[in-house]
Design a protein around this motif. Structure first.
Motif, short mmCIF file in Angstrom:
data_model
loop_
_atom_site.label_atom_id
_atom_site.label_comp_id
_atom_site.label_asym_id
_atom_site.label_seq_id
_atom_site.Cartn_x
_atom_site.Cartn_y
_atom_site.Cartn_z
N ARG A 118 0.99 -1.11 0.01
CA ARG A 118 -0.16 0.05 0.08
C ARG A 118 0.80 1.26 -0.06
NH1 ARG A 118 -3.22 -0.09 4.47
NH2 ARG A 118 -1.80 -2.04 5.28
N LYS A 121 1.94 1.65 -3.41
CA LYS A 121 0.70 1.85 -4.32
C LYS A 121 0.93 0.69 -5.33
CE LYS A 121 -0.28 6.75 -3.45
NZ LYS A 121 0.68 6.91 -2.75
N GLY A 123 -0.48 -2.65 -7.25
CA GLY A 123 -1.69 -3.49 -7.23
C GLY A 123 -3.00 -2.90 -6.75
N THR A 124 -4.06 -3.59 -7.21
CA THR A 124 -5.39 -3.41 -6.69
C THR A 124 -5.41 -3.95 -5.25
OG1 THR A 124 -6.33 -5.15 -7.44
CG2 THR A 124 -6.38 -3.20 -9.08
N PRO A 125 -6.49 -3.45 -4.42
CA PRO A 125 -6.80 -4.39 -3.11
C PRO A 125 -6.68 -5.70 -3.24
CG PRO A 125 -8.04 -2.34 -3.24
CD PRO A 125 -7.29 -2.55 -4.63
N ARG A 126 -7.42 -6.42 -4.50
CA ARG A 126 -7.54 -7.53 -4.79
C ARG A 126 -6.17 -8.26 -4.95
NH1 ARG A 126 -10.97 -11.68 -7.10
NH2 ARG A 126 -12.83 -10.15 -6.80
N GLU A 127 -5.48 -7.41 -5.92
CA GLU A 127 -4.10 -8.23 -6.17
C GLU A 127 -3.06 -8.17 -4.96
OE1 GLU A 127 -3.72 -6.56 -10.74
OE2 GLU A 127 -3.16 -5.44 -9.18
N GLN A 128 -3.36 -7.00 -4.24
CA GLN A 128 -2.55 -6.90 -2.82
C GLN A 128 -2.96 -8.09 -1.79
OE1 GLN A 128 -3.47 -3.14 -1.23
NE2 GLN A 128 -2.08 -2.05 -2.79
#
Ligand code: ADP
Ligand code: MG
Length: 344
Positions: A118, A121, A123-128
């Motif tokens: 995070r 920054k 990936g997306t939350p899903r990728e994270q």
């Protein structure tokens, strides 16, 4: 420059200014004094020494968490002081001793492990989440703990969370400062084995700091012994443990050999006579405790001598160099053929 050298620590020092008490002014405390080291890609470099010798200070300098008072640290040839905090944290990550205080108790495990992603920054939350799950699998934690706060986990589990967070950015270097010292003896070996497995899988390089000789002997390829802020001896692990050169290394090893074998991984003793880094003895700083001290030790500081692949900072060896090969003596550093067993 040798491209296998990931980190090049060049004559690094860190001095603090500490209060002597009300109305008594401040004195310099020399926590790290002229440390030079190289870290090769893929290796485990152990740093060992008694409590207060400057290990954690050196760790913070390597991590760029504190500035050096003098000297410099190069990462792939670039001074870390000129690398931005964010960029540096992608390359070098810490695992500290205390998984209890290094993890925010108000966050879930998933939030703790994903923090670096995070912050950068990535990936997306899903990728994270997918990356977090992958890391949790790698460090051997069940996925069901992802929504738990860290205080519901055991000490060993918390240290696995800290390791997952350190490795999620796939750093080149992890600086482990006493990674198992707060854990039960039965859990220590599991965490060390995990670190070892992850090193092979993720191709990461470790600096492993411990006051515990058994831990560095088990994990490290090379070992540096610290005393009062300096590296007094360095060598490949097997050689250092089989034939310690510095009287201080010998003292540490002897103290462990006499320890109770039933106590698990033996700790080096923390002696009451360990000097204060605000009053470092002149000459060789180890001389007041040294059973081998002789004429020059009280007044002349020894220089590091390269002996084979290792090095030692001790007059016992410097004198033998003068007698045997005066012509190879260089200022500050002397090269000499290996004189094994000259202390015995
Ligand atoms: N921020 C600081 N301010 C003042 N003195 C410090 C600070 N950090 C460490 N020291 C002192 O530096 C010396 C080395 O400490 P440290 O690096 O924590 O040693 P180690 O990790 O080997 O036990 C100790 O005497 C310690 O009290
Ligand atoms: Mg420490």
């Amino acid at each position: 420059m040798n491209s296998d050298i990931l980190l090049d620590v060049d004559d690094v020092a860190r001095t603090y200014s500490v209060s002597k008490g009300l109305f008594r002014g401040r004195v310099p405390l020399r926590a790290v004094r002229g440390v030079s080291l190289t870290l090769q890609r893929g290796e485990v470099l152990g740093i060992v020494g008694e409590s207060g010798c400057g290990k954690s200070t050196l760790a913070r300098l390597l991590l760029g968490l504190e500035d050096t008072s003098s000297g410099r640290i190069l990462l792939d040839g670039e001074p870390i002081s000129s690398i931005s905090r964010l960029r540096l944290t992608r390359r070098i990550q810490p695992v500290f001793q205390d998984p209890f205080s290094s993890l925010n108790p108000r966050k879930t495990v998933a939030a703790l492990i994903s923090l670096p992603l995070r912050a950068h920054k990535i990936g997306t939350p899903r990728e994270q989440l997918r990356k977090v799950e992958e890391m949790v699998d790698l460090v051997g934690l069940p996925r069901r703990i992802l929504d738990s706060p860290p205080n519901q986990l055991s000490g060993g589990q918390r240290q696995r969370v800290a390791i997952a967070r350190a490795l999620i950015m796939r750093p080149d270097i992890v600086v482990c400062d006493e990674p198992t010292s707060a854990l039960d003896v039965s859990v220590q070996a599991q965490v060390l084995n995990l670190l070892q497995d992850l090193r092979e899988q993720l191709n990461v390089t470790y600096v492993l700091i411990s006051h515990n000789l058994a831990v560095v002997e088990y994990m490290a390829k090379r070992v540096a012994v610290m005393y009062l802020g300096r590296i007094v001896e360095e060598n490949e692990t097997a050689a250092l443990f089989a034939e310690p050169r510095h009287p201080y290394t010998r003292m540490l090893l002897d103290s462990v050999l006499t320890a109770d074998p039933d106590l698990g991984l033996p700790d080096a003793p923390i002696e009451s006579s360990y000097p204060s880094p605000t009053a470092i003895p002149g000459g060789c700083s180890f001389h007041p405790r040294c059973v081998r001290a002789f004429a020059p030790c009280g007044t002349v500081p020894p220089s590091p001598l390269r002996l084979g692949v290792g090095s030692v900072e001790c007059h016992l060896y410097a004198d033998s160099v003068e007698q045997s090969a005066p012509s190879v003596r260089l200022p500050g550093e002397t090269t000499v053929n290996d004189r094994e067993g000259s202390l015995s």
